[in-house]
Design an enzyme around this catalytic site. Structure first.
Site, PDB file in Angstrom:
ATOM      1  N   LYS A 117      -2.642 -19.245 -19.459  1.00  0.00           N
ATOM      2  CA  LYS A 117      -1.536 -19.604 -18.570  1.00  0.00           C
ATOM      3  C   LYS A 117      -0.238 -19.076 -19.173  1.00  0.00           C
ATOM      4  O   LYS A 117      -0.023 -19.177 -20.377  1.00  0.00           O
ATOM      5  CB  LYS A 117      -1.444 -21.121 -18.364  1.00  0.00           C
ATOM      6  N   GLU A 119       4.047 -18.980 -18.482  1.00  0.00           N
ATOM      7  CA  GLU A 119       5.167 -19.560 -17.737  1.00  0.00           C
ATOM      8  C   GLU A 119       6.102 -18.456 -17.250  1.00  0.00           C
ATOM      9  O   GLU A 119       6.419 -17.532 -18.005  1.00  0.00           O
ATOM     10  CB  GLU A 119       5.964 -20.517 -18.636  1.00  0.00           C
ATOM     11  N   GLU A 186       5.328 -27.066 -11.293  1.00  0.00           N
ATOM     12  CA  GLU A 186       5.724 -28.264 -12.049  1.00  0.00           C
ATOM     13  C   GLU A 186       7.084 -28.767 -11.595  1.00  0.00           C
ATOM     14  O   GLU A 186       8.055 -28.006 -11.505  1.00  0.00           O
ATOM     15  CB  GLU A 186       5.759 -27.956 -13.556  1.00  0.00           C
TER      16      GLU A 186
HETATM   17  O1  KIV Z   1       1.434 -27.702 -21.429  1.00  0.00           O
HETATM   18  C1  KIV Z   1       1.042 -28.360 -20.454  1.00  0.00           C
HETATM   19  O2  KIV Z   1       0.431 -29.415 -20.567  1.00  0.00           O
HETATM   20  C2  KIV Z   1       1.329 -27.820 -19.129  1.00  0.00           C
HETATM   21  C3  KIV Z   1       1.044 -28.703 -17.966  1.00  0.00           C
HETATM   22  C4  KIV Z   1       2.025 -29.781 -17.928  1.00  0.00           C
HETATM   23  C5  KIV Z   1       0.954 -27.953 -16.709  1.00  0.00           C
HETATM   24  O3  KIV Z   1       1.798 -26.734 -19.009  1.00  0.00           O
END
Ligand code: KIV
Length: 284
Positions: A117, A119, A186
């Site tokens: 993931k 950002e 988010e």
């Molecule tokens: O780091 C995390 O837990 C996240 C979630 C809140 C989506 O990015």
């Protein structure tokens, strides 16, 4: 979940098409991953929220690639069928594409996760594209992006005015075009979540983003109140209070040790053959 077929990106997209809600949860270690898996989550995120809830930092900024790899290894040992995604931490995907791919390669190869993931929106679309072209499933993350918290100026709800709404929609579309398999939304308003969800073919996974998303994600420690002094958050529902149970269990242990009530007779070994065999496998 025993004998469940491994969840894939294709399955997650199909769930969106079928209107089946997707349940993600964060996890950071082997037992939490196993329990989440047994409880039937579709996906697990080894989030860099690790920094806040496990490592005791007050933001995600200090979390390193080594931290993420270490915890991802533990999670993937515990989660056999859930789709495990790992966060690339602060500043590990903002240098050259070569450097980013090296970091992604380490997380995937050493952590054995199924995806990563990142950002950011349109500004990181080229990075998302490079990763997806290298065969790495990428989950996007827009709205409140904790790695930019100092730039944003705090943990604030995003998408409140039409300019922000437009930007969030453009960001989501750029990530989809770059090949992302899903996008985390988010702390965005319900209107934004519904608009983006209806315009994307890939699933949206919301945190503080209403039921208008294709799925939800929350932080393990938040839903279980696992920790000390966890502050209530409007978008979180606490489903258990593990923190209180742990504190009370440890408190009883301490009291019994101090009162010499533990260990009891049944916890004690005696010097007979049974013990020798237990300790040394029958050899004296
Ligand atoms: O780091 C995390 O837990 C996240 C979630 C809140 C989506 O990015």
């Amino acid at each position: 979940m025993e004998n469940r077929k491994p969840v894939t990106t294709t399955k997650l997209k199909k769930m969106k098409q079928d209107g089946e809600a997707i349940a993600f949860l964060t996890a950071y270690d082997y037992p939490s991953a196993m329990l989440a898996e047994e409880a039937g989550v579709d996906g697990i995120l080894v989030g860099d929220s690790l920094g806040n809830v496990v490592l005791g930092y007050d933001s995600t900024i200090p979390v390193t690639l080594e931290d993420m790899i270490h915890h991802t290894k533990a999670v993937t040992r515990g989660a056999k069928s859930a789709f495990v995604v790992t966060d690339l931490p602060f500043m590990t995907y903002h240098g050259s594409i070569d450097e980013t791919l090296r970091n992604v390669g380490r997380v995937m190869r050493e952590g054995l996760c199924k995806g990563i993931k990142l950002e950011g929106g349109a500004e990181i679309a080229h990075t998302v594209e490079a990763c997806t072209q290298a065969g790495v499933p990428v989950m996007g993350h827009i709205g409140l992006t904790p790695q930019s918290v100092y730039q944003i100026g705090g943990y604030k709800v995003q998408g409140k005015d039409s300019k922000q709404m437009r930007k969030l929609l453009d960001d989501a579309k750029s990530l989809e075009e770059a090949g992302a398999f899903a996008v985390v939304l988010e702390l965005v308003t319900e209107e934004v979540a519904r608009m983006i969800t209806s315009q994307l073919t890939i699933p949206t996974i919301g945190i503080g983003a209403s039921v208008g998303c294709d799925g939800q994600i929350l932080v393990y420690h938040d839903i279980l109140q696992y920790g000390s002094g966890i502050r209530p958050k409007k978008f979180v529902k606490a489903y258990a209070d593990i923190g209180s149970q742990i504190r009370s269990g440890i408190g009883q242990y301490v009291q019994e040790v101090k009162a010499r009530k533990f260990p009891k007779e049944e916890n004690v070994f005696k010097g007979d053959l049974e013990v020798m065999s237990y300790l040394y496998g029958g050899k004296e």
